[in-house]
Motif scaffolding. Structure first.
Motif, PDB file in Angstrom:
ATOM      1  N   MET A  82       4.861 -13.298-101.051  1.00 25.79           N
ATOM      2  CA  MET A  82       6.213 -13.343-100.491  1.00 25.79           C
ATOM      3  C   MET A  82       7.115 -14.319-101.237  1.00 25.79           C
ATOM      4  O   MET A  82       8.281 -14.032-101.507  1.00 25.79           O
ATOM      5  N   HIS A  83       6.547 -15.471-101.601  1.00 26.45           N
ATOM      6  CA  HIS A  83       7.340 -16.519-102.252  1.00 26.45           C
ATOM      7  C   HIS A  83       7.213 -16.496-103.777  1.00 26.45           C
ATOM      8  O   HIS A  83       7.769 -17.362-104.451  1.00 26.45           O
ATOM      9  N   LYS A  84       6.458 -15.511-104.300  1.00 24.68           N
ATOM     10  CA  LYS A  84       6.249 -15.387-105.749  1.00 24.68           C
ATOM     11  C   LYS A  84       5.822 -16.731-106.368  1.00 24.68           C
ATOM     12  O   LYS A  84       6.375 -17.196-107.363  1.00 24.68           O
ATOM     13  N   VAL A  85       4.824 -17.324-105.730  1.00 24.50           N
ATOM     14  CA  VAL A  85       4.324 -18.642-106.116  1.00 24.50           C
ATOM     15  C   VAL A  85       3.691 -18.589-107.499  1.00 24.50           C
ATOM     16  O   VAL A  85       2.907 -17.687-107.805  1.00 24.50           O
ATOM     17  N   ARG A  86       4.027 -19.554-108.342  1.00 29.19           N
ATOM     18  CA  ARG A  86       3.483 -19.648-109.693  1.00 29.19           C
ATOM     19  C   ARG A  86       2.424 -20.748-109.796  1.00 29.19           C
ATOM     20  O   ARG A  86       1.532 -20.673-110.619  1.00 29.19           O
ATOM     21  N   LEU A  87       2.566 -21.803-108.986  1.00 27.23           N
ATOM     22  CA  LEU A  87       1.655 -22.944-109.030  1.00 27.23           C
ATOM     23  C   LEU A  87       1.105 -23.215-107.643  1.00 27.23           C
ATOM     24  O   LEU A  87       1.872 -23.278-106.672  1.00 27.23           O
ATOM     25  N   VAL A  88      -0.208 -23.360-107.539  1.00 25.23           N
ATOM     26  CA  VAL A  88      -0.868 -23.745-106.292  1.00 25.23           C
ATOM     27  C   VAL A  88      -1.417 -25.151-106.484  1.00 25.23           C
ATOM     28  O   VAL A  88      -2.058 -25.450-107.492  1.00 25.23           O
ATOM     29  N   VAL A  89      -1.158 -26.014-105.514  1.00 26.57           N
ATOM     30  CA  VAL A  89      -1.737 -27.353-105.489  1.00 26.57           C
ATOM     31  C   VAL A  89      -2.593 -27.428-104.230  1.00 26.57           C
ATOM     32  O   VAL A  89      -2.074 -27.257-103.120  1.00 26.57           O
ATOM     33  N   ASN A  90      -3.875 -27.655-104.401  1.00 31.65           N
ATOM     34  CA  ASN A  90      -4.764 -27.769-103.248  1.00 31.65           C
ATOM     35  C   ASN A  90      -5.049 -29.230-102.941  1.00 31.65           C
ATOM     36  O   ASN A  90      -5.800 -29.886-103.653  1.00 31.65           O
ATOM     37  N   ALA A  91      -4.431 -29.726-101.868  1.00 30.73           N
ATOM     38  CA  ALA A  91      -4.685 -31.087-101.400  1.00 30.73           C
ATOM     39  C   ALA A  91      -5.387 -31.060-100.049  1.00 30.73           C
ATOM     40  O   ALA A  91      -5.482 -32.068 -99.361  1.00 30.73           O
ATOM     41  N   ALA A  92      -5.865 -29.875 -99.655  1.00 32.54           N
ATOM     42  CA  ALA A  92      -6.549 -29.738 -98.370  1.00 32.54           C
ATOM     43  C   ALA A  92      -8.000 -30.186 -98.517  1.00 32.54           C
ATOM     44  O   ALA A  92      -8.600 -30.045 -99.574  1.00 32.54           O
ATOM     45  N   GLY A  93      -8.553 -30.715 -97.467  1.00 34.10           N
ATOM     46  CA  GLY A  93      -9.947 -31.138 -97.469  1.00 34.10           C
ATOM     47  C   GLY A  93     -10.229 -31.992 -96.255  1.00 34.10           C
ATOM     48  O   GLY A  93      -9.326 -32.322 -95.486  1.00 34.10           O
ATOM     49  N   LEU A  94     -11.473 -32.327 -96.091  1.00 31.85           N
ATOM     50  CA  LEU A  94     -11.886 -33.130 -94.946  1.00 31.85           C
ATOM     51  C   LEU A  94     -12.455 -34.445 -95.445  1.00 31.85           C
ATOM     52  O   LEU A  94     -13.420 -34.474 -96.207  1.00 31.85           O
ATOM     53  N   ALA A  95     -11.807 -35.520 -95.058  1.00 33.79           N
ATOM     54  CA  ALA A  95     -12.262 -36.861 -95.429  1.00 33.79           C
ATOM     55  C   ALA A  95     -12.500 -37.644 -94.143  1.00 33.79           C
ATOM     56  O   ALA A  95     -11.569 -38.147 -93.532  1.00 33.79           O
ATOM     57  N   PRO A  96     -13.759 -37.733 -93.705  1.00 34.12           N
ATOM     58  CA  PRO A  96     -14.027 -38.462 -92.468  1.00 34.12           C
ATOM     59  C   PRO A  96     -13.734 -39.945 -92.628  1.00 34.12           C
ATOM     60  O   PRO A  96     -13.867 -40.489 -93.717  1.00 34.12           O
TER      61      PRO A  96
END
Length: 199
Positions: free
Chosen positions: A69-83
């Protein structure tokens, strides 16, 4: 601005590091779409200039629809689990969040408009982890290697950005500060990591 309205998708953009990344991208002229499940993130950490979507990176149909939908060119993954330090977390949750979710995200990106992927890792150790490494570190190391292995054959430019959540804040005080010991480490590390990516 050099990146005027280039669409970027930031997974985990409501977390501390994700929020700082979103600020840097917006200030550089990118159009930012944030996806966060708010398991640890905060709605207030997301700059109002970004488009915010609540959901999981593991939800492939949702992620793929947003990328298209947004025609994304770059993905940045900052998701994760840090207890939190000293707190026990089920290893299954750690592997799901820090290994399986990044793999689901890159799988969603393959075949879309995405040409570049930056994976933000909390890993600070060298390439070799001790056999006694905690599950969180082991999952992060596996994710780094898997993403680098997967990206090449699929024509995806990949970078792993190791930014342990130990320091960093926006010089204007935006986002979630870490406390008195916070420095500009995140700001310095994020000034140009995407500049060499083909977009």
């Amino acid at each position: 601005m050099p990146y005027d309205h280039v669409p970027v998708f930031v997974a985990g953009g409501a977390g501390y590091l994700g929020g700082q990344i979103v600020l840097r991208l917006l200030d550089s002229g990118f159009a930012v779409v944030v996806l966060d499940d708010f398991s640890t993130g905060d709605h207030h950490a997301v700059d109002p200039r970004a488009k915010l979507i609540e959901g999981s990176v593991a939800n492939r149909p949702l992620v793929r629809a947003m990328l298209d939908m947004h025609k994304v060119r770059l993905v940045v993954n900052a998701a994760g689990l840090a207890p939190p330090v000293g707190e026990e977390t089920d290893p299954l949750q750690l592997y799901r969040a820090n290994l399986l979710a990044p793999l689901a995200l890159v799988e969603s990106a393959i075949g879309s408009h995405v040409t570049a992927f930056i994976h933000v890792s909390g890993l600070i150790a060298g390439d070799r982890l001790p056999a006694t490494a905690p599950p969180r570190c082991a999952a992060m190391a596996m994710a780094e290697h898997a993403l680098l292995d997967i990206s090449g054959p699929h024509g995806l430019s990949m970078a792993v950005l190791r930014l342990p959540e130990v320091a960093g804040c926006d010089p204007q005080g935006r986002g979630r500060p870490l406390g008195a010991q916070a420095t500009g480490l995140v700001r310095m590390a994020l000034l140009q990591p995407w500049a060499s990516f083909p977009m």
